[in-house]
Motif scaffolding. Structure first.
Motif, PDB file in Angstrom:
ATOM      1  N   LEU A   1       0.816  -1.236   0.091  1.00  0.00           N
ATOM      2  CA  LEU A   1       0.052   0.103  -0.089  1.00  0.00           C
ATOM      3  C   LEU A   1       0.766   1.224  -0.017  1.00  0.00           C
ATOM      4  O   LEU A   1       1.588   1.322   0.930  1.00  0.00           O
ATOM      5  N   LEU A   2       0.642   2.183  -0.827  1.00  0.00           N
ATOM      6  CA  LEU A   2       1.404   3.320  -1.180  1.00  0.00           C
ATOM      7  C   LEU A   2       1.035   4.436  -0.050  1.00  0.00           C
ATOM      8  O   LEU A   2      -0.107   4.327   0.550  1.00  0.00           O
ATOM      9  N   PRO A   3       1.839   5.235   0.417  1.00  0.00           N
ATOM     10  CA  PRO A   3       1.339   6.335   1.293  1.00  0.00           C
ATOM     11  C   PRO A   3       0.182   7.147   0.601  1.00  0.00           C
ATOM     12  O   PRO A   3       0.304   7.307  -0.632  1.00  0.00           O
ATOM     13  N   ARG A   4      -0.676   7.675   1.303  1.00  0.00           N
ATOM     14  CA  ARG A   4      -1.808   8.132   0.506  1.00  0.00           C
ATOM     15  C   ARG A   4      -1.235   9.484  -0.271  1.00  0.00           C
ATOM     16  O   ARG A   4      -1.992   9.511  -1.339  1.00  0.00           O
ATOM     17  N   ASP A   5      -0.281  10.245   0.101  1.00  0.00           N
ATOM     18  CA  ASP A   5      -0.106  11.336  -0.593  1.00  0.00           C
ATOM     19  C   ASP A   5       0.940  10.938  -1.880  1.00  0.00           C
ATOM     20  O   ASP A   5       1.211  11.808  -2.493  1.00  0.00           O
ATOM     21  N   LYS A   6       1.149   9.675  -1.778  1.00  0.00           N
ATOM     22  CA  LYS A   6       2.100   9.275  -3.141  1.00  0.00           C
ATOM     23  C   LYS A   6       1.222   8.754  -4.215  1.00  0.00           C
ATOM     24  O   LYS A   6       1.662   8.353  -5.255  1.00  0.00           O
ATOM     25  N   VAL A   7      -0.114   8.341  -3.898  1.00  0.00           N
ATOM     26  CA  VAL A   7      -0.953   7.670  -4.650  1.00  0.00           C
ATOM     27  C   VAL A   7      -1.054   8.546  -6.194  1.00  0.00           C
ATOM     28  O   VAL A   7      -1.108   7.974  -7.333  1.00  0.00           O
ATOM     29  N   ALA A   8      -1.259   9.806  -6.182  1.00  0.00           N
ATOM     30  CA  ALA A   8      -1.611  10.869  -7.237  1.00  0.00           C
ATOM     31  C   ALA A   8      -0.363  10.705  -7.907  1.00  0.00           C
ATOM     32  O   ALA A   8      -0.240  11.264  -9.207  1.00  0.00           O
ATOM     33  N   GLU A   9       0.837  10.283  -7.405  1.00  0.00           N
ATOM     34  CA  GLU A   9       2.103  10.658  -8.325  1.00  0.00           C
ATOM     35  C   GLU A   9       2.557   9.397  -8.685  1.00  0.00           C
ATOM     36  O   GLU A   9       3.723   9.504  -9.583  1.00  0.00           O
ATOM     37  N   ALA A  10       1.721   8.380  -8.739  1.00  0.00           N
ATOM     38  CA  ALA A  10       2.099   6.936  -9.232  1.00  0.00           C
ATOM     39  C   ALA A  10       2.162   6.938 -10.778  1.00  0.00           C
ATOM     40  O   ALA A  10       1.346   8.201 -11.261  1.00  0.00           O
ATOM     41  N   ASP A  11       2.919   6.599 -11.361  1.00  0.00           N
ATOM     42  CA  ASP A  11       2.828   6.349 -12.826  1.00  0.00           C
ATOM     43  C   ASP A  11       1.580   6.121 -13.503  1.00  0.00           C
ATOM     44  O   ASP A  11       0.534   5.392 -12.803  1.00  0.00           O
ATOM     45  N   GLU A  12       1.102   7.020 -14.382  1.00  0.00           N
ATOM     46  CA  GLU A  12      -0.265   6.975 -15.245  1.00  0.00           C
ATOM     47  C   GLU A  12      -0.582   5.585 -15.392  1.00  0.00           C
ATOM     48  O   GLU A  12      -1.882   5.247 -15.044  1.00  0.00           O
ATOM     49  N   GLU A  13       0.245   4.748 -15.993  1.00  0.00           N
ATOM     50  CA  GLU A  13      -0.304   3.305 -16.527  1.00  0.00           C
ATOM     51  C   GLU A  13      -0.592   2.324 -15.391  1.00  0.00           C
ATOM     52  O   GLU A  13      -1.533   1.720 -15.196  1.00  0.00           O
ATOM     53  N   ASP A  14       0.427   2.516 -14.384  1.00  0.00           N
ATOM     54  CA  ASP A  14       0.375   2.025 -13.092  1.00  0.00           C
ATOM     55  C   ASP A  14      -0.891   2.225 -12.197  1.00  0.00           C
ATOM     56  O   ASP A  14      -1.383   1.414 -11.622  1.00  0.00           O
ATOM     57  N   ALA A  15      -1.514   3.515 -12.487  1.00  0.00           N
ATOM     58  CA  ALA A  15      -2.468   4.027 -11.512  1.00  0.00           C
ATOM     59  C   ALA A  15      -3.748   3.551 -12.241  1.00  0.00           C
ATOM     60  O   ALA A  15      -4.865   3.775 -11.454  1.00  0.00           O
ATOM     61  N   LYS A  16      -3.841   3.081 -13.412  1.00  0.00           N
ATOM     62  CA  LYS A  16      -5.238   2.614 -14.038  1.00  0.00           C
ATOM     63  C   LYS A  16      -5.931   1.644 -13.276  1.00  0.00           C
ATOM     64  O   LYS A  16      -4.788   0.580 -12.681  1.00  0.00           O
ATOM     65  N   PRO A  17      -6.989   1.580 -13.018  1.00  0.00           N
ATOM     66  CA  PRO A  17      -7.563   0.646 -12.239  1.00  0.00           C
ATOM     67  C   PRO A  17      -7.803  -0.463 -13.209  1.00  0.00           C
ATOM     68  O   PRO A  17      -7.569  -0.522 -14.475  1.00  0.00           O
ATOM     69  N   PRO A  18      -7.912  -1.734 -12.648  1.00  0.00           N
ATOM     70  CA  PRO A  18      -8.052  -3.164 -13.291  1.00  0.00           C
ATOM     71  C   PRO A  18      -9.173  -2.834 -14.612  1.00  0.00           C
ATOM     72  O   PRO A  18     -10.225  -2.322 -14.300  1.00  0.00           O
ATOM     73  N   VAL A  19      -8.914  -3.477 -15.456  1.00  0.00           N
ATOM     74  CA  VAL A  19      -9.700  -3.222 -16.761  1.00  0.00           C
ATOM     75  C   VAL A  19     -11.210  -4.171 -16.620  1.00  0.00           C
ATOM     76  O   VAL A  19     -11.204  -5.247 -16.146  1.00  0.00           O
ATOM     77  N   ALA A  20     -12.283  -3.276 -16.424  1.00  0.00           N
ATOM     78  CA  ALA A  20     -13.684  -4.102 -16.201  1.00  0.00           C
ATOM     79  C   ALA A  20     -13.757  -4.610 -17.424  1.00  0.00           C
ATOM     80  O   ALA A  20     -13.602  -4.113 -18.656  1.00  0.00           O
ATOM     81  N   GLU A  21     -14.262  -5.946 -17.529  1.00  0.00           N
ATOM     82  CA  GLU A  21     -14.510  -6.789 -18.512  1.00  0.00           C
ATOM     83  C   GLU A  21     -16.013  -7.228 -18.659  1.00  0.00           C
ATOM     84  O   GLU A  21     -16.654  -7.055 -17.714  1.00  0.00           O
ATOM     85  N   SER A  22     -16.306  -7.720 -19.793  1.00  0.00           N
ATOM     86  CA  SER A  22     -17.854  -8.150 -19.866  1.00  0.00           C
ATOM     87  C   SER A  22     -18.064  -9.268 -19.235  1.00  0.00           C
ATOM     88  O   SER A  22     -17.155 -10.104 -18.550  1.00  0.00           O
ATOM     89  N   ASN A  23     -19.560  -9.864 -18.861  1.00  0.00           N
ATOM     90  CA  ASN A  23     -19.944 -10.768 -18.048  1.00  0.00           C
ATOM     91  C   ASN A  23     -19.741 -12.223 -18.774  1.00  0.00           C
ATOM     92  O   ASN A  23     -20.183 -13.199 -18.283  1.00  0.00           O
ATOM     93  N   ASP A  24     -19.349 -12.176 -19.754  1.00  0.00           N
ATOM     94  CA  ASP A  24     -19.047 -13.528 -20.770  1.00  0.00           C
ATOM     95  C   ASP A  24     -17.744 -13.871 -20.734  1.00  0.00           C
ATOM     96  O   ASP A  24     -16.854 -13.284 -20.204  1.00  0.00           O
ATOM     97  N   ASP A  25     -17.629 -15.127 -21.355  1.00  0.00           N
ATOM     98  CA  ASP A  25     -16.351 -15.549 -21.375  1.00  0.00           C
ATOM     99  C   ASP A  25     -15.544 -15.450 -22.696  1.00  0.00           C
ATOM    100  O   ASP A  25     -14.629 -16.018 -22.940  1.00  0.00           O
ATOM    101  N   GLU A  26     -15.983 -14.627 -23.584  1.00  0.00           N
ATOM    102  CA  GLU A  26     -15.383 -14.323 -24.708  1.00  0.00           C
ATOM    103  C   GLU A  26     -14.198 -13.792 -24.687  1.00  0.00           C
ATOM    104  O   GLU A  26     -13.841 -12.890 -23.576  1.00  0.00           O
TER     105      GLU A  26
END
Length: 242
Positions: free
Chosen positions: A144-169
């Motif tokens: 867990l990052l210090p809270r004041d360092k979250v905004a400074e994290a690398d842009e790609e690294d800061a992206k949330p997990p990709v939300a994907e569809s409910n099927d298995d395709e």
């Protein structure tokens, strides 16, 4: 753990091994801080617990998941609804492979744990939940990052997990899609609050209720040091046994 993007997450075997180590604590003389006088706690007195049986149960209680998988409330509803049936089938299969009398003993230990009626089964459930929050605390402490360092994290690294569809395709790149309801904040950007909320009042035994309380105090200090707060929902919901 995988749903929170935790690197090299704990396996079932890791979990059961540390559960077994926790079970050994019950072989120690009772701690004077633990109250075994009350009717609801006297069964957990170390002298009344079959420590050998507890140890066997702790090191095998999730053995069924080697075949049935680790089904959580966030899995597909059909898996959740059939969880106990699948796990019983798995234990019967393991019993056949191992052979009796050991196979019969393993099945009996699993059944006793699931029924939650004996002191050993209740203690094992405490241990199961305690080990989980210990692991969550360790992941927060390490990742867990210090809270004041979250905004400074690398842009790609800061992206949330990709939300994907409910099927298995597969998507256009050929990568299998994840379920939308499986997405959770990255461990580096949010404390693992849900694990502490869901276990805030579940401990039955004096020993593990006390250890759980001590762990939560240590966690709160650690999180405050990183600039994070602890919500009331994450704190114990019963009086500490002193």
């Amino acid at each position: 753990w995988v749903r929170h993007n935790i690197p090299f997450p704990e396996s079932d075997s890791d979990h059961m091994h540390r559960c077994a180590m926790c079970a050994l604590l019950v072989t120690q003389p009772p701690d004077p801080r633990d109250d075994y006088i009350k009717p609801e706690t006297c069964m957990f007195h170390p002298e009344k617990v079959d420590s050998t049986r507890l140890l066997k149960m702790a090191v095998t209680h999730d053995l069924c998941e080697s075949l049935a998988g680790d089904v959580t409330p966030f899995c597909d509803p059909s898996l959740v609804n059939s969880k106990e049936e699948r796990e019983e089938q798995a234990m019967r299969s393991i019993q056949k492979v191992v052979g009796d009398p050991l196979g019969e003993e393993l099945f009996g230990l699993w059944r006793e744990y699931e029924d939650q009626k004996t002191a050993e089964a209740l203690l094992c459930k405490d241990i199961d939940k305690f080990e989980m929050v210990v692991q969550a605390y360790e992941y927060e402490k390490e990742y867990l990052l210090p809270r004041d360092k979250v905004a400074e994290a690398d842009e790609e690294d800061a992206k949330p997990p990709v939300a994907e569809s409910n099927d298995d395709e597969n998507d256009t790149t050929g990568t299998k899609k994840r379920k939308v309801n499986d997405v959770r904040p990255d461990i580096r950007r949010e404390p693992l609050r849900g694990f502490f909320v869901s276990t805030s009042s579940c401990m039955k035994s004096p020993l593990f209720r006390r250890l759980d309380g001590e762990l939560r105090e240590r966690r709160e200090s650690m999180l405050k040091g990183k600039g994070w707060d602890v919500t009331d929902a994450e704190k114990q919901k019963y009086q500490r046994i002193a």
